[in-house]
Write an enzyme that holds these catalytic residues in place. Structure first.
Site, short mmCIF file in Angstrom:
data_model
loop_
_atom_site.label_atom_id
_atom_site.label_comp_id
_atom_site.label_asym_id
_atom_site.label_seq_id
_atom_site.Cartn_x
_atom_site.Cartn_y
_atom_site.Cartn_z
N HIS A 189 -6.92 20.12 -38.74
CA HIS A 189 -6.25 19.81 -37.46
C HIS A 189 -5.99 20.88 -36.47
O HIS A 189 -5.35 20.66 -35.76
CB HIS A 189 -5.18 18.83 -37.99
CG HIS A 189 -5.24 17.61 -38.42
ND1 HIS A 189 -5.68 17.45 -39.82
CD2 HIS A 189 -5.03 16.33 -38.07
CE1 HIS A 189 -5.55 16.29 -40.15
NE2 HIS A 189 -5.46 15.52 -39.11
N GLU A 199 -18.01 10.01 -37.09
CA GLU A 199 -17.98 10.78 -35.91
C GLU A 199 -19.66 10.86 -35.37
O GLU A 199 -19.97 10.93 -34.35
CB GLU A 199 -17.60 12.15 -36.28
CG GLU A 199 -15.97 12.30 -36.18
CD GLU A 199 -15.36 11.72 -37.36
OE1 GLU A 199 -15.93 11.52 -38.47
OE2 GLU A 199 -14.09 11.48 -37.36
#
Lengths: 327, 392
Positions: free
Chosen positions: A129, A60
């Site tokens: 998540h 990321e």
């Protein structure tokens, strides 16, 4: 008007952005051939090629860092972070580099980078998540932070974000990806509500309910339910979390005299705290009750079998609304 | 109720344990250390890097190195006199910086750390801009595209990703191969090679074959931590694992740094992808003016590296070969004196920005929050009736 899911509306908005400006790029993990794990970028690689829709390595910080480099070269990258809980490795590049480059360069550098982050819970996912990390970014000057709540806004706000010369953190309510709404895909964004404005989603007279992202639908349902108790709830979709549209917020609170802020993120030191402080300062003599907050707890996000208790639902929101009438 | 886990396979661990550790500081592949000028000023040849620079160019490299050393010396003094908050000295790294920077084409893009004063010099950055940063007047503030020189980057290694992304932009602009081809170069240190961002940039550059050169100045020390704390193998050998070539150059040899950078940049421009250059050098000064290297390294180490001084060897070479005489050296010394006095003057006459400059350039246009805070703070400043609020 076309009926689209929120996910599809984002897809159509990104498609428009890619068509309108050859400098726009899409980059992230699985955004190409797969079309993204939520299919937001479905078909874009096929139509715009691998040079413009880039399946990146799995890192990321690398996604955001190289996007900064591409922006320095004149591109407009739209990065996807696959899930909220995966943004943290990129926070250094976002906070120390992306947000500050214009300032550090005395205005010589613009970084028109969009970072899309599916956020929030309610989908029964494993840990990491379901998080709502928006205040990490609202607390960082130099970033614009927005959250879309429905298909129509998804379509226009993603295009506005891409054309914005400041970096934009774009939160997408993942449990609403499959909610359908009417979208005018032929309409341009020039006449649309500006990216930094809030919107009264439902007019009311007795109490203002401020929300954004996934909770806008929940708050609208709460407002309808509140009618049974004879209460008229005004629902404001903030849309922009940084900057805050205090004009719309305070106008509503001055009218109703009561204010509840709802978000999935933990209440403690959350966006609701900032809003409560500002509303108190600016609407002090209009308030019939203190500003109340409803949100997640000061705990890590729980296992999904417990999330229905963690997430503010209709009842918890109405409970807060009720309490504003108890003062 | 618990469920049995897979567990680790000990075979793999044993396999790792059986590997012999690498030896830092020992050049291995790629023919060892690339050197074209010995510490004694003897010109040597390297088959991979033929170089035939005119005397004027070598004198130019000498001049650059001497002048940036002067800037550095003046800056340290200015810090000691309280004119700068801090300074990161480049002492000892002049050859690595000047050699590599002079090998660049004007349109190549540079991404520096905070110690690249020599590179900044070659890209036409006014030394006063560097002082501004270390004085606390600005965060740098030059226009990167104008000089093809990015902002100084203080967070270690972040800029390697920016360079790689920029290089991906060069690819998308079709500026690889042919006339007018471009490449990016990024500077970083030995400590940075442990950073995630640097390793991610290696992955990106490799898989996208990006036109970027990784120029690592291994100055042996990351503040107090020696190279051994960053790596068990010579740094340039890391590149191989990522799938692109790495080499080690004598970082105190300006000719070798020039030659290897020239070749690596050309390869990148032609579409051959990244190269890792490890410039083996030494930080002769402290990490910054706040640091005290006597706490962690031996004086004898510094003495040894002084014998490898990057400037002295060029001077010896120029004298020995008759390419420069006393007149030239006197001229450069006089130029350095003038530069030094200009640097001092620029620093001492530098004015602080007005208080409301705090609010400038946060966004393209001030957002509602910044605009409101600016207005409130301006009103607060104006509330001082005795005039202290003036000059906002």
């Amino acid at each position: 008007m076309t009926t689209l899911t929120l996910s599809r509306a984002l897809n159509e908005g990104l498609r428009k952005a890619l068509e309108n400006d050859p400098k726009v790029l899409i980059m992230g993990e699985d955004v190409g051939k797969l079309g993204g794990v939520f299919r937001v970028t479905d078909g874009l690689m096929k139509d715009f090629g691998e040079n413009r829709v880039i399946d990146t390595p799995l890192a990321e910080s690398g996604i955001v860092g190289t996007a900064i480099g591409l922006a320095l070269r004149g591109y407009r990258p739209v990065c996807e972070i696959q899930f909220d809980g995966f943004v943290y490795p990129a926070v250094d590049q976002i906070v120390s580099q992306l947000a500050k480059m214009r300032y550090r360069s005395l205005g010589n550098v613009a970084l028109p980078v969009v970072i899309r982050i599916p956020c929030g819970g309610g989908i029964g996912a494993v840990e990491h998540h379901s998080e709502s990390p928006e205040v990490l970014f609202t607390h960082t000057a130099g970033l614009r932070v927005v959250a879309c709540a429905d298909a129509a806004d998804a379509f226009t706000m993603i295009q506005q974000s891409v054309s914005c010369d400041d970096p934009v953190i774009f939160f997408e309510p993942k449990r609403r990806y499959w909610d359908k709404g009417e979208v005018d895909t032929a309409a341009g964004v020039a006449d649309a509500l500006p990216l930094d404005r809030a919107r009264v989603a439902l007019e009311g007279a007795d109490v203002t309910l401020l929300c954004y992202g996934p909770l806008v639908r929940t708050c609208l349902e709460s407002a309808i339910a509140a009618r049974e108790d004879g209460r008229s709830v005004e629902v404001v979709d903030l849309r922009s979390l940084s900057p805050l549209d205090t004009e719309v917020i305070t106008a509503s609170v001055r009218k109703t005299g009561r204010c509840v802020v709802a978000h999935e993120a933990p209440v403690y030191a959350g966006l609701g705290a900032e809003i409560a402080a500002r509303v108190t300062e600016q609407c002090f003599y209009c308030l019939e009750a203190p500003v109340l907050r409803v949100g997640g707890f000061h705990t890590p996000y729980p296992p999904s079998r417990l999330e229905e208790h963690y997430l503010p639902d209709l009842d918890r929101i109405l409970d807060a609304v009720d309490r504003t009438f108890g003062y | 109720m618990t469920v049995e886990s897979g567990g680790a396979t000990t075979a793999a661990l044993q396999d790792h344990a059986s590997q012999a550790p690498g030896t830092p500081g020992t050049p291995g592949e790629a023919g060892g250390l690339v050197q074209l000028l010995t510490p004694e000023g003897e010109r040597t040849d390297h088959p991979g890097y033929p170089l035939d620079l005119p005397a004027a160019d070598i004198r130019g490299l000498y001049r650059d190195m001497l002048l940036v050393r002067r800037i550095d010396t003046e800056a340290i003094s200015l810090q000691r006199q309280g004119e700068l908050g801090i300074w990161a000295s480049l002492l000892g790294q002049e050859a690595a910086q000047i050699g590599s920077a002079r090998a660049l084409a004007a349109h190549d893009m540079v991404f520096p750390t905070y110690r690249e004063h020599g590179v900044a010099w070659c890209r036409g950055i006014d030394p006063a801009k560097l002082l501004e940063l270390y004085r606390g007047v600005s965060h740098g503030g030059w226009a990167p595209e104008e000089h093809k020189f990015g902002l100084y980057t203080i967070v270690i290694g972040s800029q390697t990703l920016h360079a790689t992304g920029y290089a991906m932009g060069i690819q998308r602009d079709g500026a690889v191969g042919g006339d007018g081809a471009e490449a990016a170069i990024v500077y970083f240190g030995d400590g940075a090679t442990s950073q995630g961002d640097v390793n991610e940039s290696f992955v990106w550059a490799s898989v996208f074959n990006a036109p970027v050169v990784f120029f690592c100045q291994n100055n042996q020390w990351a503040i107090s931590e020696p190279l051994e704390r960053q790596s068990r193998i010579p740094l340039y050998q890391r590149a191989r694992g990522f799938g692109f070539p790495g080499l080690r150059v004598d970082g105190n040899d300006v000719l070798a740094c020039y030659a290897v950078t020239k070749k690596a940049m050309q390869a990148a421009r032609e579409g051959q992808g990244p190269t890792f250059i490890e410039a083996f050098t030494y930080r002769m000064g402290a990490h910054t003016t706040t640091d005290d290297p006597t706490r962690y390294r031996l004086a004898s180490e510094l003495e040894m590296w002084k014998l490898k001084d990057p400037i002295e060897r060029v001077r010896a070479y120029l004298v020995r070969t008759g390419q420069a005489g006393p007149e030239f050296f006197a001229e450069v010394d006089a130029e350095a004196d003038q530069l030094g006095s200009r640097v001092r003057e620029a620093c001492r006459t530098m004015s602080d920005p007005p208080p409301l400059a705090i609010f400038d350039n946060v966004y393209t246009e001030p957002d509602a929050i910044v605009a409101a805070e600016r207005e409130q703070f301006a009103a607060y400043l104006d509330s001082f009736v005795d005039g202290e609020g003036e000059g906002r």
